[in-house]
Design a protein around this motif. Structure first.
Motif, PDB file in Angstrom:
ATOM      1  N   ILE A   1      96.808  11.831  85.822  1.00 44.72           N
ATOM      2  CA  ILE A   1      95.385  11.770  86.151  1.00 44.72           C
ATOM      3  C   ILE A   1      94.745  13.147  86.007  1.00 44.72           C
ATOM      4  O   ILE A   1      93.636  13.285  85.478  1.00 44.72           O
ATOM      5  N   ALA A   2      95.443  14.195  86.458  1.00 44.95           N
ATOM      6  CA  ALA A   2      94.919  15.557  86.328  1.00 44.95           C
ATOM      7  C   ALA A   2      94.810  15.956  84.863  1.00 44.95           C
ATOM      8  O   ALA A   2      93.841  16.602  84.445  1.00 44.95           O
ATOM      9  N   ARG A   3      95.799  15.584  84.061  1.00 45.57           N
ATOM     10  CA  ARG A   3      95.802  15.937  82.639  1.00 45.57           C
ATOM     11  C   ARG A   3      94.639  15.272  81.916  1.00 45.57           C
ATOM     12  O   ARG A   3      93.943  15.911  81.122  1.00 45.57           O
ATOM     13  N   VAL A   4      94.419  14.001  82.177  1.00 48.33           N
ATOM     14  CA  VAL A   4      93.291  13.303  81.549  1.00 48.33           C
ATOM     15  C   VAL A   4      91.981  13.875  82.072  1.00 48.33           C
ATOM     16  O   VAL A   4      91.033  14.107  81.313  1.00 48.33           O
ATOM     17  N   GLY A   5      91.919  14.119  83.367  1.00 47.93           N
ATOM     18  CA  GLY A   5      90.695  14.640  83.968  1.00 47.93           C
ATOM     19  C   GLY A   5      90.270  15.974  83.403  1.00 47.93           C
ATOM     20  O   GLY A   5      89.074  16.281  83.349  1.00 47.93           O
ATOM     21  N   ALA A   6      91.231  16.760  82.947  1.00 45.65           N
ATOM     22  CA  ALA A   6      90.926  18.094  82.432  1.00 45.65           C
ATOM     23  C   ALA A   6      90.334  18.071  81.032  1.00 45.65           C
ATOM     24  O   ALA A   6      89.922  19.117  80.527  1.00 45.65           O
ATOM     25  N   THR A   7      90.258  16.898  80.405  1.00 45.25           N
ATOM     26  CA  THR A   7      89.842  16.846  78.999  1.00 45.25           C
ATOM     27  C   THR A   7      88.339  16.732  78.785  1.00 45.25           C
ATOM     28  O   THR A   7      87.867  16.951  77.671  1.00 45.25           O
ATOM     29  N   SER A   8      87.573  16.396  79.814  1.00 46.07           N
ATOM     30  CA  SER A   8      86.112  16.336  79.655  1.00 46.07           C
ATOM     31  C   SER A   8      85.463  16.235  81.026  1.00 46.07           C
ATOM     32  O   SER A   8      86.097  15.772  81.988  1.00 46.07           O
ATOM     33  N   PRO A   9      84.188  16.638  81.143  1.00 45.78           N
ATOM     34  CA  PRO A   9      83.502  16.489  82.432  1.00 45.78           C
ATOM     35  C   PRO A   9      83.479  15.041  82.919  1.00 45.78           C
ATOM     36  O   PRO A   9      83.656  14.783  84.120  1.00 45.78           O
TER      37      PRO A   9
ATOM     38  N   ALA B   1     100.897  11.347  79.941  1.00 48.18           N
ATOM     39  CA  ALA B   1     100.297  12.657  80.213  1.00 48.18           C
ATOM     40  C   ALA B   1     100.373  13.549  78.988  1.00 48.18           C
ATOM     41  O   ALA B   1      99.416  14.267  78.665  1.00 48.18           O
ATOM     42  N   ASP B   2     101.497  13.511  78.284  1.00 47.07           N
ATOM     43  CA  ASP B   2     101.610  14.316  77.064  1.00 47.07           C
ATOM     44  C   ASP B   2     100.695  13.788  75.966  1.00 47.07           C
ATOM     45  O   ASP B   2     100.077  14.565  75.236  1.00 47.07           O
ATOM     46  N   LEU B   3     100.579  12.480  75.857  1.00 46.47           N
ATOM     47  CA  LEU B   3      99.687  11.900  74.846  1.00 46.47           C
ATOM     48  C   LEU B   3      98.230  12.230  75.144  1.00 46.47           C
ATOM     49  O   LEU B   3      97.415  12.365  74.222  1.00 46.47           O
ATOM     50  N   ALA B   4      97.903  12.375  76.420  1.00 44.46           N
ATOM     51  CA  ALA B   4      96.517  12.667  76.804  1.00 44.46           C
ATOM     52  C   ALA B   4      96.024  13.973  76.211  1.00 44.46           C
ATOM     53  O   ALA B   4      94.826  14.132  75.949  1.00 44.46           O
TER      54      ALA B   4
END
Length: 200
Positions: free
Chosen positions: A112-120, A75-78
């Motif tokens: 999953i939330a952290r990765v999801g927040a990075t692009s549409p 999550a931190d790496l994301a």
């Protein structure tokens, strides 16, 4: 008196030693290594980012601690390079519905939330999993932290479709349900953040 010529290990050497332990047959060594790697991901992500695949493999270890520590690290790496951790989605999905460990479920949700927040595009991949987890774990002890992760998710670079679906999912708790306390407050905050994001 003889001079002490010993030197401290470099960050790369420490990383390599920890990654070796992460693949150990010894459960305790895996747990200790995963904990140290989670710290490294938080404070020195550039040292670890190109080795995310080792963390992904560890998501299938039997012990809960190794899995939640690796999910925290991922999550931190994301936040630094989400493309490098996309391969962890399969392991995260399995951990999201772990029947024995709330800590593993929460760590998977945060990842999953952290990765999801990075692009549409990433949000559209993440949202169905987040949505299912919201329904499964509503009101459980870890649900407070899940809602906090959703606040960060809705602030991110997510698609209009994912944002609208999230608002629809929490609307009942925010406005119509009998939920009091943190569930109502966080649900309303999610809706407020979604409205603010839509105006940007």
């Amino acid at each position: 008196m003889a001079e002490d010529t010993r030197r401290s290990a470099s960050p790369e050497e420490s990383r390599d030693a920890l990654l070796d332990q992460l693949g150990s047959a010894n459960r305790r060594r895996r747990q200790e290594a995963s904990h140290q790697l989670a710290i490294m991901a938080k404070y020195a992500p550039d040292v670890l980012i190109d080795h995310a695949d080792a963390l992904e493999e560890a998501l299938f270890r039997p012990e809960a601690q190794t899995r939640w520590e690796c999910l925290d690290a991922l999550a931190d790496l994301a936040e630094h390079d989400p493309a490098k951790v996309l391969g962890a989605f399969e392991g995260a999905e399995a951990s999201l519905f772990d029947e024995d460990s709330a800590a593993v479920r929460l760590a998977a949700f945060r990842f999953i939330a952290r990765v999801g927040a990075t692009s549409p595009e990433h949000s559209d991949k993440a949202w169905p999993l987040l949505d299912e987890a919201i329904q499964c774990f509503h009101g459980d002890p870890e649900y407070r932290d899940m809602l906090q992760a959703l606040i960060e998710f809705v602030k991110g670079d997510i698609s209009d479709e994912a944002r609208d679906a999230l608002v629809a999912r929490v609307d009942f708790d925010a406005n119509k349900g009998s939920s009091a306390g943190y569930i109502r407050a966080y649900s309303r905050q999610i809706i407020d953040e979604a409205k603010a994001a839509a105006k940007r």
